[in-house]
Design a protein around this motif. Structure first.
Motif, short mmCIF file in Angstrom:
data_model
loop_
_atom_site.label_atom_id
_atom_site.label_comp_id
_atom_site.label_asym_id
_atom_site.label_seq_id
_atom_site.Cartn_x
_atom_site.Cartn_y
_atom_site.Cartn_z
N SER A 145 -16.98 -9.56 -12.48
CA SER A 145 -18.15 -8.99 -11.82
C SER A 145 -18.01 -9.25 -10.33
CB SER A 145 -19.44 -9.64 -12.34
OG SER A 145 -19.60 -9.35 -13.71
N TYR A 146 -18.38 -8.27 -9.52
CA TYR A 146 -18.20 -8.37 -8.08
C TYR A 146 -19.54 -8.29 -7.38
CZ TYR A 146 -13.38 -7.35 -9.34
OH TYR A 146 -12.12 -7.40 -9.90
N GLU A 147 -19.80 -9.28 -6.55
CA GLU A 147 -21.02 -9.29 -5.76
C GLU A 147 -20.94 -8.22 -4.67
OE1 GLU A 147 -23.76 -11.11 -6.18
OE2 GLU A 147 -22.86 -11.97 -8.00
N PRO A 148 -22.07 -7.65 -4.27
CA PRO A 148 -22.05 -6.66 -3.18
C PRO A 148 -21.35 -7.21 -1.94
CG PRO A 148 -24.19 -6.67 -4.23
CD PRO A 148 -23.43 -7.83 -4.83
N ASN A 149 -20.55 -6.38 -1.29
CA ASN A 149 -19.79 -6.69 -0.08
C ASN A 149 -18.60 -7.61 -0.33
OD1 ASN A 149 -21.50 -5.14 1.66
ND2 ASN A 149 -22.99 -6.81 1.54
N LYS A 150 -18.27 -7.86 -1.59
CA LYS A 150 -17.09 -8.64 -1.92
C LYS A 150 -15.84 -7.79 -1.68
CE LYS A 150 -14.52 -11.82 -4.04
NZ LYS A 150 -14.30 -13.19 -3.50
N LEU A 151 -14.85 -8.35 -0.95
CA LEU A 151 -13.61 -7.65 -0.70
C LEU A 151 -12.79 -7.59 -1.99
CD1 LEU A 151 -11.73 -6.36 1.49
CD2 LEU A 151 -10.69 -8.63 1.74
N ILE A 152 -12.47 -6.39 -2.45
CA ILE A 152 -11.75 -6.24 -3.72
C ILE A 152 -10.35 -5.64 -3.53
CG2 ILE A 152 -13.83 -6.09 -5.11
CD1 ILE A 152 -13.54 -3.07 -5.14
N PHE A 153 -10.05 -5.14 -2.34
CA PHE A 153 -8.70 -4.62 -2.06
C PHE A 153 -8.49 -4.66 -0.56
CE2 PHE A 153 -5.80 -1.26 -0.78
CZ PHE A 153 -4.75 -1.37 -1.67
N GLU A 154 -7.29 -5.09 -0.15
CA GLU A 154 -6.96 -5.10 1.28
C GLU A 154 -5.48 -4.83 1.47
OE1 GLU A 154 -7.90 -7.72 5.28
OE2 GLU A 154 -7.69 -8.77 3.37
N GLU A 155 -5.18 -3.91 2.36
CA GLU A 155 -3.80 -3.61 2.73
C GLU A 155 -3.71 -3.54 4.24
OE1 GLU A 155 -0.58 -3.67 2.94
OE2 GLU A 155 -0.33 -2.57 1.03
N GLY A 194 4.95 17.06 18.19
CA GLY A 194 5.41 15.93 18.98
C GLY A 194 5.04 14.62 18.33
N PRO A 195 5.09 13.52 19.08
CA PRO A 195 4.77 12.19 18.53
C PRO A 195 3.36 12.11 17.94
CG PRO A 195 5.82 12.00 20.68
CD PRO A 195 5.53 13.45 20.49
N GLN A 196 2.42 12.92 18.46
CA GLN A 196 1.05 12.86 17.96
C GLN A 196 0.92 13.37 16.53
OE1 GLN A 196 -1.44 11.38 19.57
NE2 GLN A 196 0.03 10.90 21.18
N ALA A 197 1.97 13.99 16.01
CA ALA A 197 1.92 14.50 14.63
C ALA A 197 1.98 13.38 13.60
CB ALA A 197 3.05 15.49 14.40
N THR A 198 2.33 12.18 14.02
CA THR A 198 2.39 11.05 13.10
C THR A 198 0.99 10.52 12.80
OG1 THR A 198 4.59 10.36 13.84
CG2 THR A 198 3.22 8.67 12.81
N MET A 199 0.70 10.33 11.52
CA MET A 199 -0.54 9.65 11.14
C MET A 199 -0.25 8.15 11.04
SD MET A 199 -3.18 10.28 7.96
CE MET A 199 -2.16 9.68 6.61
N ALA A 200 -1.10 7.36 11.68
CA ALA A 200 -0.92 5.91 11.69
C ALA A 200 -2.14 5.24 11.09
CB ALA A 200 -0.70 5.41 13.12
N ILE A 201 -1.91 4.28 10.18
CA ILE A 201 -3.00 3.58 9.51
C ILE A 201 -2.79 2.08 9.66
CG2 ILE A 201 -4.15 3.16 7.30
CD1 ILE A 201 -3.42 5.99 6.51
N ASN A 202 -3.79 1.40 10.18
CA ASN A 202 -3.69 -0.05 10.40
C ASN A 202 -4.09 -0.85 9.17
OD1 ASN A 202 -2.74 0.02 13.01
ND2 ASN A 202 -4.77 -0.04 13.94
N TYR A 203 -5.14 -0.40 8.48
CA TYR A 203 -5.57 -1.14 7.29
C TYR A 203 -6.39 -0.26 6.38
CZ TYR A 203 -10.07 -1.76 9.75
OH TYR A 203 -11.26 -1.56 10.42
N VAL A 204 -6.46 -0.69 5.11
CA VAL A 204 -7.35 -0.10 4.11
C VAL A 204 -8.05 -1.25 3.42
CG1 VAL A 204 -7.55 1.32 2.05
CG2 VAL A 204 -5.78 1.84 3.73
N ARG A 205 -9.39 -1.21 3.37
CA ARG A 205 -10.16 -2.29 2.74
C ARG A 205 -11.22 -1.68 1.84
NH1 ARG A 205 -10.75 -5.23 8.58
NH2 ARG A 205 -8.59 -5.98 8.72
N VAL A 206 -11.38 -2.26 0.67
CA VAL A 206 -12.38 -1.79 -0.27
C VAL A 206 -13.29 -2.96 -0.63
CG1 VAL A 206 -12.82 -0.67 -2.48
CG2 VAL A 206 -10.73 -0.13 -1.21
N TYR A 207 -14.60 -2.72 -0.59
CA TYR A 207 -15.61 -3.73 -0.89
C TYR A 207 -16.48 -3.26 -2.05
CZ TYR A 207 -14.45 -5.34 3.86
OH TYR A 207 -13.79 -5.78 4.98
#
Length: 503
Positions: free
Chosen positions: A166-176, A488-501
């Motif tokens: 069971s997960y409490e509200p705002n509990k971090l359940i996934f982080e990359e 050009g270089p702007q065509a690259t998609m960059a992602i710093n993090y993914v977090r699920v709560y």
């Protein structure tokens, strides 16, 4: 019943039309007094899918509610044949229109004078979409709607096994945080969108796991598309190919081999990458946050979204966390929300599917595409809300359509028959067999860089009249219309993090 009628119309709000098209506006409601009743109506316009009338006579209860799901004779009509109107009656008409541009509400008060002359007073003019999450904005009785506040319980599935935790509200359940690309978490999509059998399916892309297209650098996931150099008559296959929904046990998305009888066949013009957590992590209900810079370039399409674990060919659902076509980004605009792609067999060619897309995305303007932004989706059993940098910009009610397990999908694609509205500047024709080739040639042949002050290079001119130095106005128009700018270089998609709560 009244509560149900309003509840089912808590749907996504946005202007979904082309950037040059204004939102819908509800025209003035027409009231016709009949011998023993009355009729109200508004004219039909393209994009209207249903209309609700909420009518109040002399401020007396009960109110009259009428849900209209089909137009008649180019009008959306509600007839009340057992409610007679009289001189000095005051009729307040609230009309709610479900339109492709969003939900619109209008309120008019009509007084019946002597000899049944009518006077109109507009209370709300219906020229802007209303917020379905702010229900009171268009229904003053909405506070009494039943079952709006349902409880959501976040459920997590790890490696295809549902967790008993069971997960409490705002509990971090996934982080990359993308220090590496962990293959125990992320799986690659490895296939090509096929036109080999005439399907109009999705984009003009082949997804690979090549490091030129997907890598992790300095704590960011980078996905970079490129224009293919493959030729039409080449034969190739995809190692480790995993065919998508609609193509299981078929070869069209895994092997390309030109066939003479299928003259329209053409190899995918774009190489890119797409990954997912389907085999490692999925969830039902939660808050997902993604820090990303979206790809910027002609006809690119980012995928930062949730997709059901059980993929369905006939109805493919997507919850898009951050989305923007190149046309959106030119206007500093991003979108988010549900999209459903419907695929049905072609009656004349049972092996070929016809695809249509229904979008419930909303949009936010003023978003600089050259910067990282926090894109957030809050998904509960009650509603799905969209945020960018903490600012809420859209909401859809979840009335049971979005209750299954979803996993995370990240990728970049381009072109296709569904994501871009046909315009004169688009170098391919939606729904045409030749679309894939037209797209590729817009990057590799007859490009705009070949015209300078009306002077054409040989590459352009030889297509019209060999040895000619200057383009005619017709030729210049043709060149301008079909050309796409190199990425050009702007065509690259960059992602710093993914977090699920949890919620």
């Amino acid at each position: 019943m009244h509560s149900f009628i309003f509840y089912i119309f808590l749907v996504w709000l946005s202007c979904l039309s082309d950037l040059t098209v204004m939102c819908y506006k509800i025209p003035e409601v027409k009231l016709e007094v009949l011998q023993n009743g009355f009729r109200v109506s508004i004219p039909h316009e393209a994009g209207i899918t249903s209309v609700i009338y909420n009518i109040e006579i002399n401020e007396q209860c009960p109110l009259i509610y009428d849900l209209i799901t089909a137009q008649r004779g180019n009008f959306w009509i509600s007839e009340q044949n057992a409610k007679k109107l009289y001189v000095n009656d005051e009729i307040k008409i609230n009309v709610v229109v479900q339109h492709n541009d969003g939900i619109f509400a209008r309120t008019d008060i009509i007084d019946i004078l002597q000899n049944f002359q009518l006077t109109f007073k507009t209370v709300k003019n219906g020229d802007q979409p209303v917020d379905a999450c702010d229900f009171d904005a268009w229904n003053e009785n909405a506070a009494n709607v039943d079952n709006i506040d349902k409880r959501s319980i976040t459920k997590v599935t790890l490696k295809n096994q549902q967790s008993s935790k069971s997960y409490e509200p705002n509990k971090l359940i996934f982080e990359e945080n993308f220090n590496t690309l962990d293959n125990s978490i992320w799986s690659y999509d490895l296939y090509m969108h096929s036109n080999a059998i005439g399907d109009r399916s999705e984009e003009f892309t082949m997804f690979t796991n090549h490091e030129d297209h997907i890598s992790v650098q300095n704590g960011s996931l980078l996905i970079t598309p490129s224009i293919s150099t493959r030729r039409q008559n080449e034969t190739f296959d995809i190692t480790g190919c995993n065919a998508p929904a609609c193509y299981k046990n078929r070869t069209e998305t895994c092997i390309y081999k030109k066939q003479k009888r299928r003259f329209y066949m053409y190899p995918p013009p774009v190489d890119s990458a797409k990954i997912n957590t389907a085999n490692a992590f999925s969830f039902t209900y939660g808050r997902i946050e993604v820090s990303a810079k979206l790809p910027e370039g002609d006809w690119l399409i980012p995928y930062i979204m949730l997709q059901p674990d059980q993929l369905n060919c006939n109805m493919r659902k997507q919850l898009r966390i951050a989305y923007a076509t190149s046309k959106d980004l030119e206007k500093f605009r991003i979108r988010g929300g549900p999209v459903i792609v419907y695929g049905v067999p072609n009656p004349t060619k049972p092996t070929v599917h016809i695809f249509e897309r229904t979008s419930h995305m909303s949009f936010q303007t003023g978003v600089n595409p050259n910067e990282y932004h926090n894109y957030t989706m809050v998904w509960t059993s009650n509603q799905i809300a969209m945020f960018v940098d903490g600012k809420k910009y859209g909401c859809i009610a979840n009335n049971g359509e979005y209750t299954e397990r979803y996993h995370i999908v990240l990728g970049v694609s381009a072109g296709g028959h569904l994501e871009y509205t046909q315009t004169t500047s688009q170098p391919w024709s939606n729904g045409r067999d030749s679309a894939v080739q037209q797209f590729h040639e817009s990057f590799t042949q007859c490009c705009s860089r070949h015209v300078r002050d009306g002077v054409c290079t040989q590459e352009v001119c030889k297509r019209k009249q060999k040895g000619k130095k200057y383009c005619t106005e017709e030729e210049k128009s043709y060149v301008k219309r079909i050309c796409s700018k190199p990425w050009g270089p702007q065509a690259t998609m960059a992602i710093n993090y993914v977090r699920v709560y949890a919620v």
